[in-house]
Design a protein around this motif. Sequence first.
Motif, mmCIF file in Angstrom:
data_model
loop_
_atom_site.group_PDB
_atom_site.id
_atom_site.type_symbol
_atom_site.label_atom_id
_atom_site.label_comp_id
_atom_site.label_asym_id
_atom_site.label_seq_id
_atom_site.Cartn_x
_atom_site.Cartn_y
_atom_site.Cartn_z
ATOM 1 N N GLN A 105 0.827 -1.219 0.000
ATOM 2 C CA GLN A 105 0.000 0.000 0.000
ATOM 3 C C GLN A 105 0.856 1.262 0.000
ATOM 4 O O GLN A 105 0.454 2.307 -0.491
ATOM 5 C CB GLN A 105 -0.902 0.024 1.250
ATOM 6 C CG GLN A 105 -1.945 -1.043 1.236
ATOM 7 C CD GLN A 105 -2.641 -1.256 2.573
ATOM 8 O OE1 GLN A 105 -3.359 -2.190 2.724
ATOM 9 N NE2 GLN A 105 -2.422 -0.405 3.550
ATOM 10 N N ASN A 106 2.038 1.157 0.608
ATOM 11 C CA ASN A 106 2.889 2.346 0.729
ATOM 12 C C ASN A 106 3.705 2.604 -0.538
ATOM 13 O O ASN A 106 4.203 3.704 -0.740
ATOM 14 C CB ASN A 106 3.828 2.155 1.931
ATOM 15 C CG ASN A 106 4.717 3.355 2.163
ATOM 16 O OD1 ASN A 106 4.214 4.470 2.294
ATOM 17 N ND2 ASN A 106 6.022 3.151 2.178
ATOM 18 N N LYS A 107 3.843 1.570 -1.377
ATOM 19 C CA LYS A 107 4.768 1.659 -2.532
ATOM 20 C C LYS A 107 4.488 2.845 -3.464
ATOM 21 O O LYS A 107 5.423 3.597 -3.773
ATOM 22 C CB LYS A 107 4.720 0.341 -3.325
ATOM 23 C CG LYS A 107 5.632 -0.725 -2.768
ATOM 24 C CD LYS A 107 6.461 -1.379 -3.884
ATOM 25 C CE LYS A 107 7.698 -2.033 -3.317
ATOM 26 N NZ LYS A 107 7.407 -3.261 -2.574
ATOM 27 N N PRO A 108 3.243 3.041 -3.922
ATOM 28 C CA PRO A 108 3.033 4.079 -4.945
ATOM 29 C C PRO A 108 3.472 5.487 -4.515
ATOM 30 O O PRO A 108 4.081 6.204 -5.293
ATOM 31 C CB PRO A 108 1.516 4.037 -5.185
ATOM 32 C CG PRO A 108 1.086 2.700 -4.718
ATOM 33 C CD PRO A 108 2.016 2.309 -3.619
ATOM 34 N N THR A 109 3.174 5.878 -3.250
ATOM 35 C CA THR A 109 3.472 7.264 -2.856
ATOM 36 C C THR A 109 4.607 7.358 -1.843
ATOM 37 O O THR A 109 5.224 8.412 -1.707
ATOM 38 C CB THR A 109 2.233 7.910 -2.181
ATOM 39 O OG1 THR A 109 1.946 7.166 -0.990
ATOM 40 C CG2 THR A 109 1.033 7.921 -3.108
ATOM 41 N N GLY A 110 4.843 6.267 -1.101
ATOM 42 C CA GLY A 110 5.834 6.340 -0.017
ATOM 43 C C GLY A 110 5.354 7.186 1.156
ATOM 44 O O GLY A 110 6.124 7.569 2.024
ATOM 45 N N GLU A 111 4.061 7.454 1.174
ATOM 46 C CA GLU A 111 3.532 8.331 2.237
ATOM 47 C C GLU A 111 2.322 7.725 2.938
ATOM 48 O O GLU A 111 1.531 8.423 3.544
ATOM 49 C CB GLU A 111 3.121 9.687 1.632
ATOM 50 C CG GLU A 111 4.311 10.536 1.254
ATOM 51 C CD GLU A 111 3.916 11.821 0.545
ATOM 52 O OE1 GLU A 111 2.726 12.162 0.561
ATOM 53 O OE2 GLU A 111 4.807 12.448 -0.030
ATOM 54 N N TYR A 112 2.164 6.404 2.786
ATOM 55 C CA TYR A 112 0.969 5.754 3.343
ATOM 56 C C TYR A 112 1.331 5.030 4.641
ATOM 57 O O TYR A 112 2.026 4.011 4.625
ATOM 58 C CB TYR A 112 0.404 4.763 2.328
ATOM 59 C CG TYR A 112 -1.007 4.351 2.652
ATOM 60 C CD1 TYR A 112 -2.085 4.996 2.073
ATOM 61 C CD2 TYR A 112 -1.251 3.341 3.585
ATOM 62 C CE1 TYR A 112 -3.386 4.641 2.396
ATOM 63 C CE2 TYR A 112 -2.543 2.985 3.911
ATOM 64 C CZ TYR A 112 -3.599 3.630 3.320
ATOM 65 O OH TYR A 112 -4.876 3.287 3.644
#
Length: 293
Positions: free
Chosen positions: A152-159
């Motif tokens: 879940q964190n991969k796309p934005t690095g902000e999750y």
Amino acid sequence: MARISGKDAVVSQEKAQGIPAVKDKVALVTGGAQGFGEGMVRELVSAGAYVYIADMNIDGATQLSETLNQEQGSTRTFALKVNVTDEESVEAMMDHVAKTTGGLDIFISNAGVLKAGSVKEMTLRDFQFVTDVDYTGFFICTKFASRLMAVQNKPTGEYFSDIIGISSKSGLEGSNKNGAYAGAKFGSIGLTQSFALELVSDNIKVNSICPGNFLDGPLWSDPDRGLFVQYLKAGKVPGAKTLGDVRKFYEDKVPMKRGCETKDVVKAIYYIVDQKYETGQAVPVTGGQVMLN
Ligand SMILES: NC(=O)c1ccc[n+]([C@@H]2O[C@H](COP(=O)([O-])OP(=O)(O)OC[C@H]3O[C@@H](n4cnc5c(N)ncnc54)[C@H](O)[C@@H]3O)[C@@H](O)[C@H]2O)c1
């Protein structure tokens, strides 16, 4: 119609609006069918979260889920059968979560068991039973929950997401004739710190909560098998003649003079989820009975 005023009005307004830290988040509570777990499920749902109730007791989980969905008038909860000591079962549970809600924000590793006994007498089988659920179960659950959360964190690095272990005050100080339990709960805090160090790069926070005795829960208050009945029969509390005497003995050990309740534990959950600048901690919720060094 009764008028709601003062503190009640604030509480009911909060419930209607949800608690921002968890509102619309997807949570999973292992051991969610009864006791602390059930209380957490109820609180999280009324705070606006979607909640998986994961338990070995699938009948209890299903009944609770149906009741809550009916009360809410929509599908806010899902019952799942799991044995947290079984890798395949936990993996299947997380696959199901991925397929159903596509992700998970808060994983609460709450399922736990207790078998007390003297170190001189306890069987290896009983020791391993407690260790499997309370210690190894936390490892297995974190293994599969963290894989999904990391994606879940991969796309934005902000999750940010949260893994929360329900340890115990017995994870912070030894417990007489209760070594298997205290050892597993201490160990789970070691896992918490270690997993936190690794998973911080995936924005997964890993923390534990260390509740005091839940004197109103089934473990203590069950009329047949609860600890009050067992301790009264075993004469464990000197001079106690009634269940009330046993209860008072344990309440008197707490500076705040009462047992821990689910609402106390849930406040720690809200803090942990809301706080984005802390990980690897063990948060006591003991009414002052155990204080950190
Ligand atoms: N009750 C207390 O006084 C107290 C105090 C501090 C910490 N805790 C911790 O809080 C947690 C909940 O305790 P409780 O008193 O509510 O327990 P409980 O016995 O009332 O409920 C435990 C739930 O876990 C489920 N469960 C047990 N083994 C499982 C497994 N292998 N896989 C999946 N589900 C399983 C049970 O079916 C049950 O629904 C435990 O981790 C416990 O150690 C309890």
